[in-house]
Motif scaffolding. Structure first.
Motif, PDB file in Angstrom:
ATOM      1  N   ASP A  18       0.295  -1.537   0.102  1.00 37.37           N
ATOM      2  CA  ASP A  18       0.108  -0.301  -0.421  1.00 37.37           C
ATOM      3  C   ASP A  18       0.731   0.884   0.060  1.00 37.37           C
ATOM      4  N   HIS A  19       1.748   1.249  -0.463  1.00 35.00           N
ATOM      5  CA  HIS A  19       2.918   2.230  -0.203  1.00 35.00           C
ATOM      6  C   HIS A  19       2.431   3.008  -2.134  1.00 35.00           C
ATOM      7  N   HIS A  56      -0.154  10.626   0.009  1.00 34.11           N
ATOM      8  CA  HIS A  56      -0.397   9.590   0.040  1.00 34.11           C
ATOM      9  C   HIS A  56       0.344   9.615   1.503  1.00 34.11           C
ATOM     10  N   PRO A  57      -0.117   8.108   2.255  1.00 22.34           N
ATOM     11  CA  PRO A  57      -0.025   7.816   4.009  1.00 22.34           C
ATOM     12  C   PRO A  57       1.100   7.107   3.645  1.00 22.34           C
ATOM     13  N   ARG A  58       1.890   6.681   2.450  1.00 20.38           N
ATOM     14  CA  ARG A  58       2.305   5.696   2.173  1.00 20.38           C
ATOM     15  C   ARG A  58       3.369   6.128   1.310  1.00 20.38           C
ATOM     16  N   ILE A  59       4.873   6.162   0.250  1.00 21.94           N
ATOM     17  CA  ILE A  59       5.402   6.418  -0.174  1.00 21.94           C
ATOM     18  C   ILE A  59       6.179   5.800  -0.425  1.00 21.94           C
ATOM     19  N   ALA A  60       7.304   5.315  -1.337  1.00 22.94           N
ATOM     20  CA  ALA A  60       8.319   4.530  -1.914  1.00 22.94           C
ATOM     21  C   ALA A  60       8.684   5.280  -3.578  1.00 22.94           C
ATOM     22  N   PHE A  92       3.880   9.360   6.679  1.00 24.04           N
ATOM     23  CA  PHE A  92       3.505  10.411   7.347  1.00 24.04           C
ATOM     24  C   PHE A  92       2.301  10.075   8.010  1.00 24.04           C
ATOM     25  N   GLY A  93       3.001  10.326   9.315  1.00 23.52           N
ATOM     26  CA  GLY A  93       1.574  10.123   9.681  1.00 23.52           C
ATOM     27  C   GLY A  93       0.789   8.655   9.993  1.00 23.52           C
ATOM     28  N   ASP A  94       1.484   7.088   9.595  1.00 28.25           N
ATOM     29  CA  ASP A  94       1.142   6.314   9.366  1.00 28.25           C
ATOM     30  C   ASP A  94       2.408   4.942   9.986  1.00 28.25           C
TER      31      ASP A  94
END
Length: 886
Positions: A18-19, A56-60, A92-94
């Motif tokens: 989910d990134h 998005h709260p998750r990034i790669a 980010f805050g996740d």
């Protein structure tokens, strides 16, 4: 596992978790405080600080980076590279510590068949911040890592911050144990060469203030939103997964190294110093290619300077490997093919990228030829005086006159065993900058408050009569001294004078201001400059050479006719050169700036590659044919719309009103909007001689030309030079090129024969030199003065051969030779001698302390140079004492 495959596994893994996968940002950073993207987190700073909401709260991502602060380490370690790629995952805050640790461990240790990287967990160690009990507990209790492979370190190693007040936090780093062959046991705290960091997990949780240094700051609270910032070094993981020794041998870099080896005829792995040079070439060529692909072009400042430095270090390394001709066509092509799978732009934009690279090498090879000769002479003179420091003014001359980079001067001087007075060089550079600023101020006067001109401009526009008249009677409207309206100025003062009319041309459109005088009853003024401080107003900067000038006095402006004639010849010639460029290169070659002064023109135009000699000749011929044809020069004042409809070119950087002046030369052949002064017909220009062509920034080139009598004088001087060469070489002038080529070929052949003879002669001496070995302490020592040698490379080759002949028994070889006035020293040790404590780097310093020089190296091979040949016996005695005491 290929580098691109490792990156794809990483991105696939985090996308599955989910990134959001985001593309790499440019190497050119948006941060005004940075020249480049120096770390994977740089593009994420707006999200990490909360200034911009994350998409998005998750990034790669896989982020391209450039870092040159450790450029001297490139090639010498397994992990230092100027271009590198960081794989990162961000929260980010996740998720926070446990999530970051779980993801990293699972990806690293999962089998390759399951999409992981397949590391054996027994090879992995971690470090945590000294007070981070939570992270240590996760590694120990959740992941199941043995406590003895978790180490706590302090702020210097395991705490991250930006260096500014704001977010920070502890981190946890993952290390791979390369095995006992690479260093001592004991984990990352004991040896960061054996234990290689591959992944850093930053837990951004603190707010810090009062930053006093890297480890001196105050943690004043927790962040309201905790973030995760991780980075895994792609090149480091790649060389571990590919089973090679360092990042230079991975699939994206090794092809360049191999191509360099082919070009030089030297084998990678045969000589330690050569290997460093091969790795420098491989790294710098790849870095240069990637910088070019992101729009950076070579120049003398900012990002362009960094690129130029990388390219020139590559050229320098290839020369040290024995190749003096151009190598970039082969090297950059190899890098393109290695990188195009990951970065297709290097192939699709190849024509542009390669043109910049090849042109830069060609230019620098010319610079090296001239600069190296001058530097070698300066070094020899420095040593002859007994000094160990090259004067700063010599280094500045090389930089300022010949374009020889100070970094290269420092490197070459160090190789010669002397230093450079860098402080004096920096002082001269600063003085030059100050002079440039002062000159700009004096010419432009950079007066921020132009309200002082308001009353004068209210009287109407200054009438310029210089298109038709070289003398004009007028009256004085105002006199200013030091930017203040004083009403009068006396002999010896510098002042500004505002007139109602003037025949003197104010600098604009690339044409410099007229020279001349202003005279009136009882006074005379020398004109230093003419400018337009506000639209419609002309101001004359003058020196009062006689009498006193005041408001309302009569004034006559007198133009220096000879200077004006030469200046307008140059300006009209600029229009012809522009038309010739477009005729030759096409409509894409448009003006990007110009300078016209008496007898000289400089013309900048949009073009992405150097002009060939044939192209320059064609442009020169077209322009001179226009002179020969005596084309009529006409000017018309019309509306801007009508001028554009007629095909007139609106030029770079110019602002136009509703009414413009259009200059035709030969009708539509050259039709431009221009406010400058021009000849009446093209034959009045006389002669145009192109004398230079160079790069002046991204996609811009510059041609320079002499015009009229100046061009004639330059060609006369060249004719005299050709006649002198013809006499000296006893060849007709039409055979000079062939004669010089013949002499050059003969010289090269002779030098090659001499070098081969000297090499054979040295090789024949190996048995006799080896037989001189005597016991010194616990080793066999060969200490021999071999006399004159061609170079340090010859001496190093001889020392290597002698060491090999001595076999496996502990042996130290100390050879000293002379090359001109230089004393060259080489120390070589074999494995048994090193085990007994004999280190080449230490022993060469003993030699150089006696012969008056500097140097260094590794335990197995070290070298240096000095000046005192009489001290060679004492140097050998010093080595014997050192070995006896070991």
């Amino acid at each position: 596992m290929k580098t691109a495959d490792i990156a794809q596994r990483y991105l696939d893994y985090f996308e599955k978790n989910d990134h959001l996968i985001v593309p790499s940002a440019s190497l050119v950073s948006d941060d005004p405080s940075l020249l480049f993207t120096v770390a994977g987190m740089v593009p994420m700073i707006p999200y990490l600080t909360g200034v911009v909401p994350a998409p998005h709260p998750r990034i790669a991502d896989l982020q391209k980076c450039i870092r040159t602060n450790d450029i001297e380490e490139v090639g010498r370690t397994a992990r230092h590279g100027t271009f590198f790629q960081m794989l990162g995952n961000w929260s980010f805050g996740d998720y926070f510590k446990e999530g970051a640790i779980r993801y990293a461990w699972e990806l690293l240790t999962s089998s390759e068949a399951d999409g992981g990287l397949g590391f054996d967990e027994r090879d992995l160690w971690v470090t945590v911040y000294e007070t981070d009990d939570e992270a240590e507990a996760i590694w120990r209790d959740v992941i199941g890592l043995k406590p003895e492979r978790i180490q706590r370190l302090g702020r210097a190693d395991n705490y991250w911050n930006t260096g500014q007040p704001g977010p920070g936090g502890p981190d946890s780093e993952i290390f791979f144990d390369r095995g006992p062959a690479y260093g001592q046991d004991g984990g990352p705290a004991a040896d960061d060469t054996r234990f290689l960091e591959i992944w850093n997990l930053v837990f951004m949780q603190d707010f810090i203030e009062n930053i006093r240094g890297k480890t001196e700051f105050d943690i004043v609270g927790e962040l309201p939103m905790k973030n995760i910032d991780t980075g895994m070094g792609l090149e480091r993981v790649a060389f571990l997964k590919q089973g090679v020794e360092n990042m230079y041998e991975t699939d994206q870099v090794r092809p360049v190294l191999d191509r360099a080896s082919e070009l030089t005829g030297r084998r990678y792995g045969a000589d330690a110093e050569d290997d460093v040079r091969f790795r420098i070439v491989a790294d710098h060529v790849r870095s240069s290619l990637m910088l070019l692909s992101d729009g950076v072009t070579p120049s003398n400042e900012g990002r362009g300077y960094i690129l130029r430095r990388l390219m020139r270090r590559s050229v320098r390394a290839m020369r040290l490997l024995g190749v003096e001709e151009a190598t970039f066509p082969a090297l950059f092509e190899a890098s393109r093919d290695a990188m195009k799978e990951a970065y297709p732009v290097v192939e699709t934009d190849w024509q542009r990228l390669s043109s910049y690279a090849f042109a830069e090498e060609e230019t620098f090879l010319r610079t090296l030829t001239a600069g190296s000769t001058i530097l070698d002479t300066a070094v020899a003179k420095t040593k002859a005086t007994g000094s160990e420091t090259l004067a700063g003014d010599q280094a500045f001359l090389l930089h300022d006159t010949y374009g020889f980079p100070i970094d290269l001067t420092l490197e070459i001087a160090e190789e010669a065993g002397i230093g450079v007075d860098r402080a004096a060089f920096d002082t001269l550079m600063q003085e030059q900058r100050q002079r440039a600023k002062a000159d700009a101020r004096s010419r432009k006067r950079a007066i921020a408050d132009v309200s002082v001109y308001r009353d004068f401009r209210a009287l109407g526009e200054t009438v310029f009569t210089g298109y038709t008249d070289l003398e004009t009677e007028s009256r004085v409207l105002g006199v200013l001294v030091d930017g203040v309206a004083t009403g009068r100025a006396s002999a010896g003062q510098i002042a500004e004078v505002i007139l109602a009319e003037t025949a003197l041309y104010a600098e604009s459109g690339g044409q410099v201001a007229d020279r001349g005088t202003i005279v009136g009853p009882g006074y005379e003024l020398e004109v230093l400059d003419v400018q337009r401080p506000v639209p419609g107003l002309i101001s004359h900067t003058v020196e009062v050479t006689r009498g006193e000038v005041g408001v309302d006095q009569p004034a006559t402006t007198i133009v220096d006719a000879a200077n004006r004639r030469s200046a307008q010849q140059a300006h009209s010639a600029t229009h012809l050169v522009h038309a010739a460029l477009r005729d030759t290169l096409g409509q894409g070659a448009t003006q990007a700036g110009s300078l016209n002064r008496a007898g000289y023109l400089r013309f900048d135009f949009t073009w992405g590659q150097a002009l060939s000699g044939a192209t320059r000749s064609e442009i020169e011929e077209i322009a001179n044919n226009a002179v020969r044809d005596n084309l009529e020069v006409t000017t018309r004042v019309m509306s801007l719309d009508d001028a554009k409809a007629a095909g007139a070119m609106a030029l770079f950087g110019e602002k136009y009103g509703s009414t413009v002046r259009m200059v035709d030369i030969g009708g539509p052949w050259s039709r431009e909007l221009c406010g400058g002064t021009h000849v009446g017909a093209s034959a009045e220009i006389g002669l145009i001689s192109l004398v230079g062509e160079s790069s002046v920034g991204a996609s811009n080139r510059r041609v320079e030309a002499l015009v009229g009598l100046d061009a004639f004088r330059e060609l006369t001087a060249e004719r005299a030079l050709v006649a002198e060469l013809s006499t000296s070489l006893k060849a007709p002038k039409d055979q000079l090129t062939a004669r010089i080529a013949e002499l050059t070929a003969s010289l090269k052949a002779a030098e090659k024969k001499i070098a081969a003879f000297e090499a054979r002669a040295l090789a024949d001496r190996v048995p006799a030199i080896a037989q001189t070995a005597q016991r010194a302490g616990s080793v066999n020592l060969v200490a021999e003065s071999v006399g004159e040698v061609g170079s340090a490379d010859d001496l190093r080759s001889l020392a290597t051969s002698v060491r090999e002949r001595l076999g496996s028994e502990s042996a130290v070889v100390v050879l000293v030779g002379t090359a001109g006035e230089r004393v060259l020293a080489i120390v070589a040790t074999n494995e048994a001698a090193r085990a007994a404590g004999a280190k080449a780097g230490n022993l060469v310093k003993v030699v150089l302390e006696h012969v008056g020089g500097r140097g260094g190296g590794r335990d197995d091979m070290a070298q240096g140079a000095g000046t005192d040949s009489a001290a060679i016996p004492a140097a050998f005695d010093g080595v014997r004492r050192a070995l006896a005491a070991a």
